[in-house]
Design a protein around this motif. Structure first.
Motif, PDB file in Angstrom:
ATOM      1  N   VAL A  78       0.832  -1.204   0.000  1.00  0.00           N
ATOM      2  CA  VAL A  78       0.000   0.000   0.000  1.00  0.00           C
ATOM      3  C   VAL A  78       0.868   1.256   0.000  1.00  0.00           C
ATOM      4  O   VAL A  78       0.543   2.243  -0.656  1.00  0.00           O
ATOM      5  CB  VAL A  78      -1.014   0.000   1.172  1.00  0.00           C
ATOM      6  N   VAL A  79       1.984   1.219   0.709  1.00  0.00           N
ATOM      7  CA  VAL A  79       2.873   2.388   0.724  1.00  0.00           C
ATOM      8  C   VAL A  79       3.536   2.561  -0.638  1.00  0.00           C
ATOM      9  O   VAL A  79       3.620   3.677  -1.160  1.00  0.00           O
ATOM     10  CB  VAL A  79       3.918   2.270   1.860  1.00  0.00           C
ATOM     11  N   GLU A  80       3.984   1.464  -1.240  1.00  0.00           N
ATOM     12  CA  GLU A  80       4.620   1.550  -2.562  1.00  0.00           C
ATOM     13  C   GLU A  80       3.624   2.032  -3.610  1.00  0.00           C
ATOM     14  O   GLU A  80       3.955   2.889  -4.438  1.00  0.00           O
ATOM     15  CB  GLU A  80       5.180   0.174  -2.953  1.00  0.00           C
ATOM     16  N   ARG A  81       2.417   1.514  -3.575  1.00  0.00           N
ATOM     17  CA  ARG A  81       1.428   1.940  -4.565  1.00  0.00           C
ATOM     18  C   ARG A  81       1.025   3.401  -4.361  1.00  0.00           C
ATOM     19  O   ARG A  81       0.787   4.114  -5.326  1.00  0.00           O
ATOM     20  CB  ARG A  81       0.196   1.043  -4.498  1.00  0.00           C
ATOM     21  N   SER A  82       0.989   3.851  -3.124  1.00  0.00           N
ATOM     22  CA  SER A  82       0.636   5.252  -2.872  1.00  0.00           C
ATOM     23  C   SER A  82       1.760   6.194  -3.306  1.00  0.00           C
ATOM     24  O   SER A  82       1.547   7.391  -3.442  1.00  0.00           O
ATOM     25  CB  SER A  82       0.292   5.477  -1.400  1.00  0.00           C
ATOM     26  N   ARG A  83       2.919   5.644  -3.568  1.00  0.00           N
ATOM     27  CA  ARG A  83       4.041   6.451  -4.065  1.00  0.00           C
ATOM     28  C   ARG A  83       3.802   6.886  -5.517  1.00  0.00           C
ATOM     29  O   ARG A  83       4.184   7.974  -5.917  1.00  0.00           O
ATOM     30  CB  ARG A  83       5.327   5.629  -3.963  1.00  0.00           C
ATOM     31  N   TYR A  84       3.139   6.035  -6.313  1.00  0.00           N
ATOM     32  CA  TYR A  84       2.967   6.353  -7.737  1.00  0.00           C
ATOM     33  C   TYR A  84       1.511   6.407  -8.204  1.00  0.00           C
ATOM     34  O   TYR A  84       1.233   6.926  -9.280  1.00  0.00           O
ATOM     35  CB  TYR A  84       3.737   5.347  -8.610  1.00  0.00           C
ATOM     36  N   ASP A  85       0.565   5.889  -7.434  1.00  0.00           N
ATOM     37  CA  ASP A  85      -0.840   5.894  -7.849  1.00  0.00           C
ATOM     38  C   ASP A  85      -1.485   7.210  -7.417  1.00  0.00           C
ATOM     39  O   ASP A  85      -1.648   7.489  -6.228  1.00  0.00           O
ATOM     40  CB  ASP A  85      -1.570   4.707  -7.211  1.00  0.00           C
ATOM     41  N   MET A  86      -1.885   8.016  -8.386  1.00  0.00           N
ATOM     42  CA  MET A  86      -2.419   9.341  -8.088  1.00  0.00           C
ATOM     43  C   MET A  86      -3.768   9.264  -7.371  1.00  0.00           C
ATOM     44  O   MET A  86      -4.094  10.141  -6.584  1.00  0.00           O
ATOM     45  CB  MET A  86      -2.548  10.166  -9.369  1.00  0.00           C
ATOM     46  N   SER A  87      -4.544   8.227  -7.625  1.00  0.00           N
ATOM     47  CA  SER A  87      -5.819   8.109  -6.917  1.00  0.00           C
ATOM     48  C   SER A  87      -5.579   7.855  -5.428  1.00  0.00           C
ATOM     49  O   SER A  87      -6.310   8.366  -4.584  1.00  0.00           O
ATOM     50  CB  SER A  87      -6.678   7.006  -7.526  1.00  0.00           C
ATOM     51  N   PHE A  88      -4.536   7.090  -5.103  1.00  0.00           N
ATOM     52  CA  PHE A  88      -4.183   6.858  -3.707  1.00  0.00           C
ATOM     53  C   PHE A  88      -3.738   8.166  -3.048  1.00  0.00           C
ATOM     54  O   PHE A  88      -4.160   8.497  -1.952  1.00  0.00           O
ATOM     55  CB  PHE A  88      -3.064   5.818  -3.591  1.00  0.00           C
TER      56      PHE A  88
END
Length: 174
Positions: A78-88
């Protein structure tokens, strides 16, 4: 130390959210319709208000846990995806260039601030109730993962475990 002041994040790149995150995206709907301020009120007594360094906002950390649950991710995921996912990032109310937290902070948050098993249930129930009231969630059915909950059953003692192990060992040797 839990700061009661809100930090206003300004960025030249905040307009990217309007171009990248669709208007009908579920995270956009949840962010715009659900008021998560109740989390601050519920967890205020779990923090020291006048001592130590400033803590990360409990609302932010709860939103990370909510994303983790919604998308079936690990803490690192979740932390890695929130690094590049703009919706996150939009859901977490971070600016596009803002750094994300370290994954170990989620574990620390769960162990120190949510160690009372009832508080997490309360937060999830309130979040779901708010989302249903705002028509973000359409279902009346809630499925809760109980992997890490403690069941009410008689746990085996160490003596009973040793007896079982010795019986198994004897059977294997015969």
């Amino acid at each position: 130390m839990l700061s009661s002041q809100l930090k206003l994040s300004l960025s030249y790149y905040s307009d990217l959210y309007d171009m990248i995150v669709p208007k009908d995206h579920i995270l956009r709907k949840i962010r715009e319709l659900v008021d998560f301020s109740f989390i601050y009120d519920e967890l205020k007594n779990k923090y020291c208000l006048d001592n130590g360094r400033n803590a990360k906002k409990p609302i932010l950390l709860f939103k990370y846990l909510l994303l983790k649950y919604l998308y079936n991710l690990s803490d690192n995921g979740v932390v890695e995806r929130s690094r590049y996912d703009m919706s996150f990032k939009y859901f977490l109310e971070l600016t596009p260039e803002e750094e994300v937290i370290h994954p170990s902070l989620l574990t620390k948050f769960r162990k120190q601030r949510l160690k009372d098993e009832n508080i997490l249930d309360l937060l999830i129930n309130k979040s779901v109730e708010l989302a249903i009231n705002q028509d973000v969630l359409k279902s009346n059915t809630i499925i809760v993962d109980s992997t890490h909950t403690e069941a009410r059953y008689h746990k085996t003692t160490q003596r009973e475990m040793l007896k079982k192990a010795s019986t198994s060992l004897k059977a294997a040797l015969k």
